[in-house]
Design an enzyme around this catalytic site. Structure first.
Site, PDB file in Angstrom:
ATOM      1  CE1 TYR A 154      37.268 -43.137   8.362  1.00 46.15           C
ATOM      2  CE2 TYR A 154      39.500 -43.819   7.805  1.00 46.15           C
ATOM      3  CZ  TYR A 154      38.611 -43.245   8.684  1.00 46.15           C
ATOM      4  OH  TYR A 154      39.065 -42.758   9.896  1.00 46.15           O
ATOM      5  CE  LYS A 158      38.412 -39.651   8.328  1.00 45.76           C
ATOM      6  NZ  LYS A 158      38.023 -38.615   9.309  1.00 45.76           N
TER       7      LYS A 158
HETATM    8  P1  NAI Z   1      33.887 -43.031  16.858  1.00 39.32           P
HETATM    9  O1  NAI Z   1      33.060 -43.847  15.947  1.00 39.32           O
HETATM   10  O2  NAI Z   1      34.160 -43.533  18.236  1.00 39.32           O
HETATM   11  O3  NAI Z   1      33.319 -41.553  16.981  1.00 39.32           O
HETATM   12  C1  NAI Z   1      32.853 -40.818  15.871  1.00 39.32           C
HETATM   13  C2  NAI Z   1      31.945 -39.740  16.368  1.00 39.32           C
HETATM   14  O4  NAI Z   1      31.403 -39.035  15.251  1.00 39.32           O
HETATM   15  C3  NAI Z   1      30.769 -40.298  17.149  1.00 39.32           C
HETATM   16  O5  NAI Z   1      30.547 -39.488  18.294  1.00 39.32           O
HETATM   17  C4  NAI Z   1      29.613 -40.174  16.159  1.00 39.32           C
HETATM   18  O6  NAI Z   1      28.359 -40.037  16.787  1.00 39.32           O
HETATM   19  C5  NAI Z   1      30.009 -38.915  15.423  1.00 39.32           C
HETATM   20  N1  NAI Z   1      29.314 -38.794  14.150  1.00 39.32           N
HETATM   21  C6  NAI Z   1      29.224 -39.709  13.155  1.00 39.32           C
HETATM   22  N2  NAI Z   1      28.472 -39.251  12.157  1.00 39.32           N
HETATM   23  C7  NAI Z   1      28.060 -38.004  12.502  1.00 39.32           C
HETATM   24  C8  NAI Z   1      27.254 -37.016  11.895  1.00 39.32           C
HETATM   25  N3  NAI Z   1      26.697 -37.209  10.706  1.00 39.32           N
HETATM   26  N4  NAI Z   1      27.046 -35.848  12.551  1.00 39.32           N
HETATM   27  C9  NAI Z   1      27.604 -35.628  13.773  1.00 39.32           C
HETATM   28  N5  NAI Z   1      28.369 -36.527  14.406  1.00 39.32           N
HETATM   29  C10 NAI Z   1      28.592 -37.700  13.783  1.00 39.32           C
HETATM   30  O7  NAI Z   1      35.247 -42.802  16.089  1.00 39.32           O
HETATM   31  P2  NAI Z   1      36.656 -42.206  16.542  1.00 39.32           P
HETATM   32  O8  NAI Z   1      37.624 -43.306  16.419  1.00 39.32           O
HETATM   33  O9  NAI Z   1      36.566 -41.449  17.789  1.00 39.32           O
HETATM   34  O10 NAI Z   1      36.917 -41.229  15.303  1.00 39.32           O
HETATM   35  C11 NAI Z   1      36.933 -39.825  15.364  1.00 39.32           C
HETATM   36  C12 NAI Z   1      37.549 -39.288  14.099  1.00 39.32           C
HETATM   37  O11 NAI Z   1      38.890 -39.760  13.986  1.00 39.32           O
HETATM   38  C13 NAI Z   1      36.833 -39.758  12.816  1.00 39.32           C
HETATM   39  O12 NAI Z   1      36.823 -38.718  11.873  1.00 39.32           O
HETATM   40  C14 NAI Z   1      37.711 -40.891  12.351  1.00 39.32           C
HETATM   41  O13 NAI Z   1      37.584 -41.098  10.968  1.00 39.32           O
HETATM   42  C15 NAI Z   1      39.082 -40.383  12.741  1.00 39.32           C
HETATM   43  N6  NAI Z   1      40.093 -41.416  12.845  1.00 39.32           N
HETATM   44  C16 NAI Z   1      39.988 -42.441  13.742  1.00 39.32           C
HETATM   45  C17 NAI Z   1      40.973 -43.400  13.819  1.00 39.32           C
HETATM   46  C18 NAI Z   1      40.939 -44.525  14.793  1.00 39.32           C
HETATM   47  O14 NAI Z   1      41.811 -45.396  14.713  1.00 39.32           O
HETATM   48  N7  NAI Z   1      40.020 -44.594  15.713  1.00 39.32           N
HETATM   49  C19 NAI Z   1      42.133 -43.363  12.915  1.00 39.32           C
HETATM   50  C20 NAI Z   1      42.152 -42.254  12.023  1.00 39.32           C
HETATM   51  C21 NAI Z   1      41.159 -41.328  11.999  1.00 39.32           C
END
Ligand code: NAI
Length: 246
Positions: A154, A158
């Protein structure tokens, strides 16, 4: 503020992506809610946006599929006129210590997070260059900045997004397109809900503000970077992390 603009937000059916979609719609953009599998949740986000007087549409596409990303951007341009704002938010994690990490765990995460960002950006950039305006905002992570035990795959994806952001920012700077990254810290979503209470408490201790952030905190930063006021900001990594990385 963003009236007349079309924004594509990847992975927008829940969590941070859903908050970003709602915020950009509130700012006046027509938001394309990209989702991979969860159509019901994506429809719920669209409904909420419309109930609040905003405009939204859905687009199913796996961002790890180059042809599907190209098709999505071409389709959005054809149906809605342009892609003015692209938010590369879709992401996954498959955490584990390096010694136990399989090539599949590494491959899947890099493919979704980093390749997905590349595929969507490339497919959207041509139209932005032609229009001589555009905003690309990539969701990186504090893990990509500082590293994080248990997240070699990851963090690599990133950190890759950060190098990619800076390079594309340089390539598109003369074309009126800005490219920035946001590095969220720990944010309350499904992704962090999986963590044990012990890990959550230890994580909170590393944060100067001693608490996790909310998806809306990230959405507010995206809203700013997408705005006309942020036109002189490009190639930057904006930490939204309660002071975790400084
Ligand atoms: P989440 O797991 O709730 O949402 C991720 C979204 O991406 C989901 O809607 C999922 O269906 C979609 N997704 C996954 N693979 C996909 C694909 N191949 N094609 C299209 N859509 C796809 O996660 P969250 O927390 O909302 O994360 C959003 C972004 O923020 C991610 O890139 C994550 O790495 C980043 N992030 C999150 C943090 C956290 O603490 N929650 C911290 C730092 C970064």
């Amino acid at each position: 503020m963003l009236e007349g603009q079309v924004a594509v937000v990847t992975g927008a059916s829940r969590g941070i992506g859903a908050a970003i979609a709602k915020r950009l719609a509130m700012d006046g953009a027509l938001v394309i809610i990209n989702y991979q599998g969860s159509q019901e949740r994506a429809e719920q986000v669209k409904k909420e946006i419309e109930e609040n007087g905003g405009k939204a549409a859905l687009w199913q596409c796996n961002v790890a599929d180059a042809a599907a990303c190209q098709e999505m951007m071409d389709g959005v341009r054809k149906e809605y006129g342009a892609v003015d704002i692209l938010v590369n938010n879709a992401g996954i994690n498959r955490d584990g210590l390096l010694i136990a990490m399989t090539p599949e765990d590494f491959d899947q995460v890099v493919r979704t997070n980093l390749y997905g960002c590349f595929y969507c950006t490339k497919a959207a950039a041509r139209g932005m260059i032609r229009k001589r305006s555009g905003r690309i905002i990539n969701i990186s992570s504090v893990s990509g900045v500082m590293g994080n035990a248990g997240q070699a795959n990851y963090a690599a994806s990133k950190a890759g997004i950060i190098g990619f952001t800076k390079t594309v920012a340089r390539e598109l700077a003369g074309r009126g397109v800005t490219v920035n990254a946001i590095a969220p810290g720990f944010i309350e979503t499904d992704m962090t809900e999986k963590l044990s209470e012990e890990v959550r408490t230890a994580a909170a201790q590393q944060i100067p503000q001693k608490r996790f952030g909310k998806p809306e905190d990230i959405a507010a930063a995206v809203s700013f970077l997408a705005s006309a006021e942020a036109g002189y900001i490009t190639g930057q990594v904006l930490g939204v992390d309660g002071g975790m990385a400084m």
